[in-house]
Design a protein around this motif. Structure first.
Motif, short mmCIF file in Angstrom:
data_model
loop_
_atom_site.label_atom_id
_atom_site.label_comp_id
_atom_site.label_asym_id
_atom_site.label_seq_id
_atom_site.Cartn_x
_atom_site.Cartn_y
_atom_site.Cartn_z
N TYR A 41 0.84 -1.19 0.00
CA TYR A 41 0.00 0.00 0.00
C TYR A 41 0.89 1.25 0.00
CZ TYR A 41 0.81 0.54 5.10
OH TYR A 41 1.36 0.70 6.34
N VAL A 42 0.28 2.38 -0.38
CA VAL A 42 1.01 3.65 -0.45
C VAL A 42 0.84 4.40 0.86
CG1 VAL A 42 1.29 5.83 -1.69
CG2 VAL A 42 0.61 3.76 -2.94
N GLN A 43 1.96 4.88 1.38
CA GLN A 43 1.99 5.57 2.66
C GLN A 43 2.48 6.99 2.44
OE1 GLN A 43 4.98 4.30 5.69
NE2 GLN A 43 3.21 3.56 6.83
N CYS A 44 1.70 7.98 2.91
CA CYS A 44 2.06 9.40 2.74
C CYS A 44 1.68 10.14 4.00
CB CYS A 44 1.32 9.98 1.53
SG CYS A 44 1.64 11.73 1.22
N ALA A 45 2.47 11.14 4.38
CA ALA A 45 2.22 11.89 5.62
C ALA A 45 0.81 12.47 5.63
CB ALA A 45 3.25 13.01 5.76
N PRO A 46 0.17 12.55 6.81
CA PRO A 46 -1.18 13.11 6.93
C PRO A 46 -1.26 14.53 6.37
CG PRO A 46 -0.55 11.99 8.95
CD PRO A 46 0.68 12.05 8.10
N LEU A 47 -2.40 14.85 5.76
CA LEU A 47 -2.55 16.12 5.05
C LEU A 47 -2.46 17.34 5.94
CD1 LEU A 47 -5.27 15.39 2.35
CD2 LEU A 47 -2.80 15.54 2.10
N GLN A 48 -2.75 17.21 7.23
CA GLN A 48 -2.65 18.40 8.09
C GLN A 48 -1.20 18.81 8.33
OE1 GLN A 48 -3.87 15.39 8.96
NE2 GLN A 48 -3.74 15.01 11.18
N TYR A 49 -0.24 17.97 7.89
CA TYR A 49 1.17 18.26 8.12
C TYR A 49 1.95 18.57 6.85
CZ TYR A 49 0.08 16.18 12.65
OH TYR A 49 -0.50 15.90 13.87
N VAL A 50 1.35 18.34 5.69
CA VAL A 50 2.06 18.57 4.43
C VAL A 50 1.14 19.29 3.46
CG1 VAL A 50 3.53 16.54 4.71
CG2 VAL A 50 1.38 16.33 3.43
N LEU A 51 1.74 19.87 2.44
CA LEU A 51 0.96 20.52 1.40
C LEU A 51 0.56 19.49 0.36
CD1 LEU A 51 0.03 23.39 0.47
CD2 LEU A 51 2.02 23.35 -1.05
N LEU A 52 -0.71 19.42 0.06
CA LEU A 52 -1.21 18.46 -0.93
C LEU A 52 -0.92 18.99 -2.32
CD1 LEU A 52 -2.83 15.94 -1.71
CD2 LEU A 52 -4.91 17.31 -1.49
N GLY A 53 0.06 18.40 -2.99
CA GLY A 53 0.42 18.81 -4.33
C GLY A 53 -0.59 18.33 -5.36
N THR A 54 -0.62 19.00 -6.51
CA THR A 54 -1.57 18.61 -7.54
C THR A 54 -1.28 17.20 -8.07
OG1 THR A 54 -0.20 19.77 -9.16
CG2 THR A 54 -2.08 20.96 -8.27
N ILE A 55 -0.01 16.84 -8.17
CA ILE A 55 0.33 15.49 -8.65
C ILE A 55 -0.06 14.46 -7.60
CG2 ILE A 55 2.18 13.96 -9.39
CD1 ILE A 55 1.49 16.07 -11.43
N LEU A 56 0.14 14.77 -6.32
CA LEU A 56 -0.25 13.82 -5.27
C LEU A 56 -1.76 13.58 -5.30
CD1 LEU A 56 0.57 12.06 -2.87
CD2 LEU A 56 0.21 14.04 -1.39
N GLN A 57 -2.52 14.62 -5.56
CA GLN A 57 -3.97 14.44 -5.69
C GLN A 57 -4.29 13.43 -6.79
OE1 GLN A 57 -6.42 18.09 -5.68
NE2 GLN A 57 -4.56 19.21 -5.20
#
Length: 384
Positions: A270-286
């Motif tokens: 599975y894909v693991q990424c830092a919680p959104l309240q701590y990082v900027l959600l990039g357009t590519i990540l979306q």
């Protein structure tokens, strides 16, 4: 509808051009000052100018007062990748940033920014700034100011050198919305060449603390990260931000994801990424999140941890210029050799393939081939 005149520059310093004479970049600008009148009608004066420039996206953000910004890329030269997402990011970031004036009495007044945090007091934003920025914080009115500038800058940049389209050169579009003392709100759009990675993988290092305001894309971050950028080199393409608990947040200019085996589900990745309240959600990540849902790949917002790196099946960074770029090695800066990740990761390869299709579908047309026909007209009128 107020006509905005896009003027061609008359002269251009030789430093602003490539060897073939074409400009390095094109800068389109728009000012919205509040014209104070005795009648108190709040009349608005508006103007926009697009001209040749020697700026890069970095110099644009460093040489102007801080503000909200976004960076996008073209798809097949005439479309912008996910324009609606960039417009939303700008209006949201502006709403999450408070503009004030510096309190240093020994220096001329300067604009400074700070995050808008609920339940926390802070300096009040002057009413004049709030009024000037109001149409840019409104997601309904923002496009009528920004989109014409993007079109004008891209058109002038492509017309300056037809080889750009012939050689498959894509453009990077950087938009900054800020406030200038004694001038008012200002929008700057820079069109420059998109420099994409020359390799299929990258090496990264871990260092530094996470950004203070992850909810807004504040250009102040470009200044804050200068010290960390000294860690970059031809062999180290990104710096991953961490905390004392060994959580990995994001890169200086990218989001970071690890591919982790789910032991409880028979080691299903599975894909693991830092919680959104701590990082900027990039357009590519979306987009990555969306293609994972479509490909039935589990995506979880939880911190990748340095202590688990040896169990990872792979990792990647993602951004406008990189799309999804697999990580080959991670320097943990603990005196040991960098950790080498698996050379091939089926999950990352699936994401890359699906993302390429998603990017084509998310392309927003800006220009048509007919609009790039040479003209002798000294200027172009754009209405907003």
């Amino acid at each position: 509808m107020l006509p905005l005149l896009v003027r061609n520059s008359v002269t251009c310093d030789s430093r602003m051009r490539w060897v073939d004479g074409s400009p390095r970049s094109v800068l389109a600008q728009y000012e919205r000052p509040i014209a104070h009148s005795t009648s108190g009608d709040g009349a608005i004066g508006e103007k926009v100018v697009a001209s040749d420039s020697d700026m890069t996206a970095k110099t644009l953000l460093l040489q102007n007062p801080p503000g909200a910004y976004t960076a996008g890329r073209t798809i097949k030269h005439l479309s912008l990748l996910d324009l609606p997402a960039h417009l939303t990011r700008l209006s949201t970031s502006l709403s999450n940033i408070r503009f004030t004036f510096s309190t240093d009495a020994t220096r001329p007044a300067q604009v400074v920014t700070c995050p808008v945090v609920s339940n926390e007091s802070g300096p009040e934003e002057p009413p004049a700034i709030t009024q000037a920025l109001e149409p840019f914080r409104n997601s309904q009115t923002l496009p009528r100011y920004v989109t014409p500038l993007i079109r004008a800058a891209l058109k002038k940049w492509l017309l300056a050198d037809p080889k750009r389209m012939q050689d498959g050169v894509e453009a990077k579009i950087t938009v900054l919305v800020t406030y200038l003392v004694d001038h008012g709100a200002k929008v700057l759009v820079l069109c420059d060449e998109l420099f994409q990675p020359k390799t299929n993988t990258c090496d990264v290092t871990v260092y530094g603390m996470p950004r203070k305001n992850a909810t807004a894309k504040d250009s102040k971050w470009v200044t804050d990260r200068l010290a960390l950028e000294k860690l970059l080199s031809p062999t180290v393409q990104e710096v991953l931000l961490t905390d004392p608990h060994l959580n990995i947040y994001e890169g200086l200019t990218s989001n970071f994801c690890a591919i982790v085996p789910d032991v409880a589900a028979g080691n299903k990745p599975y894909v693991q990424c830092a919680p959104l309240q701590y990082v900027l959600l990039g357009t590519i990540l979306q987009m990555v999140k969306k293609v994972c849902e479509r490909e039935n790949i589990d995506f979880r917002f939880e911190f990748p941890r340095i202590v688990d790196v040896n169990q990872w099946l792979g990792a990647f960074i993602c951004s406008t210029s990189r799309a999804v770029l697999p990580v080959r090695g991670i320097d943990l800066r603990d005196g040991r050799a960098p950790v080498e990740l698996p050379k091939h990761c089926e999950t990352i390869e699936r994401i890359q393939k699906a993302l390429a299709d998603e990017m084509q579908q998310r392309a927003t047309p800006l220009l048509t081939p007919d609009e790039l026909m040479p003209t002798d007209t000294p200027g172009e009128r754009v209405c907003i």
